[in-house]
Scaffold this motif. Sequence first.
Motif, short mmCIF file in Angstrom:
data_model
loop_
_atom_site.label_atom_id
_atom_site.label_comp_id
_atom_site.label_asym_id
_atom_site.label_seq_id
_atom_site.Cartn_x
_atom_site.Cartn_y
_atom_site.Cartn_z
N PHE A 67 -0.38 5.34 -0.12
CA PHE A 67 -0.27 4.45 -1.13
C PHE A 67 -0.58 2.74 -0.52
O PHE A 67 -1.31 2.10 -0.84
CB PHE A 67 0.80 4.46 -2.05
CG PHE A 67 0.84 5.36 -3.03
CD1 PHE A 67 -0.28 6.24 -3.32
CD2 PHE A 67 2.03 5.85 -3.54
CE1 PHE A 67 -0.36 7.29 -4.13
CE2 PHE A 67 2.00 7.03 -4.26
CZ PHE A 67 0.91 7.70 -4.59
N GLY A 68 -0.07 2.62 0.62
CA GLY A 68 0.15 1.39 1.34
C GLY A 68 -1.29 1.08 1.94
O GLY A 68 -1.70 -0.06 1.87
N ARG A 69 -1.73 2.16 2.42
CA ARG A 69 -3.20 2.04 3.22
C ARG A 69 -4.28 1.93 2.17
O ARG A 69 -5.26 0.94 2.48
CB ARG A 69 -3.46 3.40 4.06
CG ARG A 69 -2.64 3.36 5.25
CD ARG A 69 -3.23 4.41 6.24
NE ARG A 69 -3.41 5.62 5.66
CZ ARG A 69 -2.16 6.70 5.55
NH1 ARG A 69 -1.11 6.34 6.12
NH2 ARG A 69 -2.38 7.79 4.82
N HIS A 70 -4.32 2.61 0.95
CA HIS A 70 -5.55 2.55 0.12
C HIS A 70 -5.30 1.70 -0.92
O HIS A 70 -6.38 1.17 -1.76
CB HIS A 70 -5.66 3.99 -0.34
CG HIS A 70 -6.04 4.83 0.94
ND1 HIS A 70 -7.38 4.71 1.52
CD2 HIS A 70 -5.49 5.72 1.59
CE1 HIS A 70 -7.36 5.52 2.53
NE2 HIS A 70 -6.54 6.03 2.50
N PHE A 71 -4.02 1.59 -1.53
CA PHE A 71 -3.85 0.75 -2.81
C PHE A 71 -3.37 -0.76 -2.62
O PHE A 71 -3.29 -1.23 -3.60
CB PHE A 71 -2.91 1.58 -3.55
CG PHE A 71 -3.32 3.12 -4.13
CD1 PHE A 71 -4.47 3.46 -4.15
CD2 PHE A 71 -2.48 3.96 -4.81
CE1 PHE A 71 -5.06 4.47 -4.38
CE2 PHE A 71 -3.00 4.85 -5.25
CZ PHE A 71 -4.24 5.34 -5.17
N ARG A 72 -2.96 -1.06 -1.52
CA ARG A 72 -2.79 -2.51 -1.12
C ARG A 72 -3.62 -3.14 -0.18
O ARG A 72 -4.11 -2.37 0.71
CB ARG A 72 -1.10 -2.46 -0.68
CG ARG A 72 -0.42 -1.88 -1.55
CD ARG A 72 1.21 -2.00 -1.07
NE ARG A 72 1.82 -3.16 -0.38
CZ ARG A 72 2.51 -3.56 0.29
NH1 ARG A 72 3.34 -2.33 0.77
NH2 ARG A 72 3.03 -4.47 0.79
N PRO A 73 -3.87 -4.30 -0.31
CA PRO A 73 -3.21 -5.32 -1.56
C PRO A 73 -4.03 -5.12 -2.62
O PRO A 73 -5.16 -5.02 -2.63
CB PRO A 73 -3.17 -6.62 -0.54
CG PRO A 73 -4.72 -6.56 0.30
CD PRO A 73 -4.60 -4.87 0.80
N LEU A 74 -3.26 -5.57 -3.62
CA LEU A 74 -4.05 -5.52 -4.89
C LEU A 74 -4.03 -7.29 -5.27
O LEU A 74 -3.24 -7.71 -5.99
CB LEU A 74 -3.49 -4.78 -5.98
CG LEU A 74 -4.13 -4.65 -7.22
CD1 LEU A 74 -5.31 -3.82 -7.07
CD2 LEU A 74 -3.22 -3.73 -8.28
N ASP A 75 -5.04 -7.99 -4.96
CA ASP A 75 -5.17 -9.31 -4.95
C ASP A 75 -6.21 -9.61 -6.21
O ASP A 75 -7.10 -9.08 -6.44
CB ASP A 75 -5.67 -9.86 -3.75
CG ASP A 75 -6.01 -11.44 -3.77
OD1 ASP A 75 -6.91 -11.92 -4.10
OD2 ASP A 75 -4.80 -12.09 -3.86
N LEU A 76 -5.76 -10.65 -7.05
CA LEU A 76 -6.48 -10.89 -8.50
C LEU A 76 -7.86 -11.46 -7.89
O LEU A 76 -9.09 -11.28 -8.46
CB LEU A 76 -5.72 -11.88 -9.28
CG LEU A 76 -6.42 -12.17 -10.47
CD1 LEU A 76 -6.56 -10.92 -11.25
CD2 LEU A 76 -5.40 -13.13 -11.32
#
Length: 209
Positions: free
Chosen positions: A86-95
């Motif tokens: 999750f940390g590698r692929h879903f972050r960061p989630l920047d607007l």
Amino acid sequence: MAPGARPIHPLVVRITHWINAFAIACMILSGWRIFDASPLFDFEIPHWATLGGWLGGALAWHFAAMWLLVGNGIVYLAYGFVSGHFGRHFRPLDLKEVRRDLAAALRLRLAHTPGAYNAVQRLAYVTVLALICAAVLSGLAVWKPVQFHALAALMGDYEGARRVHFAAMCGIVGFIVVHLALVALVPKTLLPMIFERAAGPARAVEVLR
């Protein structure tokens, strides 16, 4: 293995993906049959698009698929957190990145690097995970409104939980439609989810052009 092939999706991700796809398909189709038996709105799902044949059969499919979905989801979530997936692929989630990539998608120039999620993909996957959780929780409130009365109360009691359940289903179906459309446009993105690896060096491709 072809020269230059590289790992994309680990075995756990691939297995849970396909189990999840099967379970959700069963839940949606059987859920539509349940909807027809007690509709929320003034329309009916065509019988050919439903699963279970009759209300009792649809309920049996729905509950069986629910337990498969929950068990599979626990495995996927545990792996995602423990392995750092999750940390590698879903972050960061920047607007700002979401707006940039969404604008690129609307211009049919959204780039995709195999093995890496762009901002729109990250937002979509996080959103659909939240929708699945909402569908499961609201489904429990609909199934056992007395035992899960506190959960049902958070959603506006039984009828509110039914509406939350329906809305979550609509969101999941919307995600599936977009997901399948993108796979149809770029079928090469499907291969790593089956065979784990993709041939050649990693590079961005315009998946919507």
